[in-house]
Design an enzyme around this catalytic site. Structure first.
Site, PDB file in Angstrom:
ATOM      1  N   SER A   1      -0.874   0.427   6.136  1.00  9.67           N
ATOM      2  CA  SER A   1      -1.244  -0.429   7.260  1.00  9.67           C
ATOM      3  C   SER A   1      -2.276  -1.448   6.807  1.00  9.67           C
ATOM      4  O   SER A   1      -3.085  -1.165   5.916  1.00  9.67           O
ATOM      5  CB  SER A   1      -1.813   0.432   8.398  1.00  9.67           C
ATOM      6  OG  SER A   1      -2.018  -0.340   9.553  1.00  9.67           O
ATOM      7  N   ASP A   2      -2.236  -2.619   7.420  1.00 10.37           N
ATOM      8  CA  ASP A   2      -3.216  -3.660   7.114  1.00 10.37           C
ATOM      9  C   ASP A   2      -3.388  -4.552   8.334  1.00 10.37           C
ATOM     10  O   ASP A   2      -2.448  -4.746   9.105  1.00 10.37           O
ATOM     11  CB  ASP A   2      -2.770  -4.496   5.915  1.00 10.37           C
ATOM     12  CG  ASP A   2      -3.959  -5.197   5.276  1.00 10.37           C
ATOM     13  OD1 ASP A   2      -4.661  -4.546   4.479  1.00 10.37           O
ATOM     14  OD2 ASP A   2      -4.195  -6.369   5.594  1.00 10.37           O
ATOM     15  N   THR A   3      -4.596  -5.078   8.501  1.00  9.20           N
ATOM     16  CA  THR A   3      -4.947  -5.859   9.685  1.00  9.20           C
ATOM     17  C   THR A   3      -5.583  -7.190   9.287  1.00  9.20           C
ATOM     18  O   THR A   3      -6.398  -7.231   8.367  1.00  9.20           O
ATOM     19  CB  THR A   3      -5.949  -5.069  10.565  1.00  9.20           C
ATOM     20  OG1 THR A   3      -5.355  -3.822  10.919  1.00  9.20           O
ATOM     21  CG2 THR A   3      -6.326  -5.830  11.824  1.00  9.20           C
TER      22      THR A   3
ATOM     23  N   LYS B   1       0.834  -1.211   0.000  1.00  5.61           N
ATOM     24  CA  LYS B   1       0.000   0.000   0.000  1.00  5.61           C
ATOM     25  C   LYS B   1       0.866   1.257   0.000  1.00  5.61           C
ATOM     26  O   LYS B   1       0.651   2.177  -0.788  1.00  5.61           O
ATOM     27  CB  LYS B   1      -0.936   0.001   1.216  1.00  5.61           C
ATOM     28  CG  LYS B   1      -2.045  -1.007   1.120  1.00  5.61           C
ATOM     29  CD  LYS B   1      -2.890  -1.020   2.380  1.00  5.61           C
ATOM     30  CE  LYS B   1      -3.999  -2.043   2.307  1.00  5.61           C
ATOM     31  NZ  LYS B   1      -4.821  -2.062   3.534  1.00  5.61           N
TER      32      LYS B   1
END
Length: 190
Positions: A70-72, A52
């Protein structure tokens, strides 16, 4: 302090960066989110966070910004739970989580093209869900809050009524590890 760009249109991530007293510009970046069985949760969230930020960094107008990706994801017994695609999948995820403890992994990437700076890290938090009925899960699904959320719940919203305890950083579960972000920005004088 450099200007910040969040490679996301997530209003909650934008609000979380605001907790650091920093203004942020947002630009959505869409990527497929494959979660191969061979990848660890840490690898997945760090790779997606990097992708990203990297994609946003290719636009020259952000050359002097610190770009944040950011990624979750949610993991239960090694099974990776992403964002549900429909109500049935959301309900199924919630019932898997009911009365059990799972882990939430959030990756974080900072890129500053002007400085040729790149760093990737992650945070993990354990979440203990209280037991709840299928009826309560359906009621929550019908609220619509489950969509766009890893594991089909938002701890900062109606989903909080199903969370019994957390062990770790609350903001990792919300979707952006504020403490880690603050430490990285400060440590690297960004």
């Amino acid at each position: 302090m450099r200007r910040l760009l969040l490679a996301s249109e997530s209003p909650r991530r934008r609000e979380l960066i605001g907790l650091l007293g920093r203004e942020v510009v947002c630009e959505g970046v869409s990527l497929p989110e494959p979660m191969g069985d061979f990848e660890t949760p840490e690898e997945i969230v760090m790779a997606l966070s990097f992708e990203k930020a990297w994609k946003a960094s290719q636009n020259s107008k952000w050359h002097d910004y610190v770009i944040i990706g950011s990624d979750t994801i949610v993991c239960l017994d090694g099974r990776k739970l992403g964002k549900p695609e429909n109500e049935a999948e959301a309900h199924q995820m919630l019932m898997l989580l009911s009365g059990r403890t799972h882990q939430v992994f959030t990756g974080l990437c900072l890129i500053c093209p002007e400085l040729d700076f790149k760093i990737v890290d992650y945070s993990v938090t354990e979440v203990e869900m209280g037991p709840f009925s299928a009826k309560k899960a359906w009621s929550y699904v019908h609220s619509g809050e489950v969509f766009g959320k890893a594991g089909a719940y938002a701890i900062q919203g109606l989903g909080s009524s199903m969370v019994k305890a957390i062990h770790g950083d609350f903001f990792t579960v919300v979707g952006l590890p504020v403490y880690l972000l603050g430490q990285l920005l400060e440590h690297h004088s960004l």
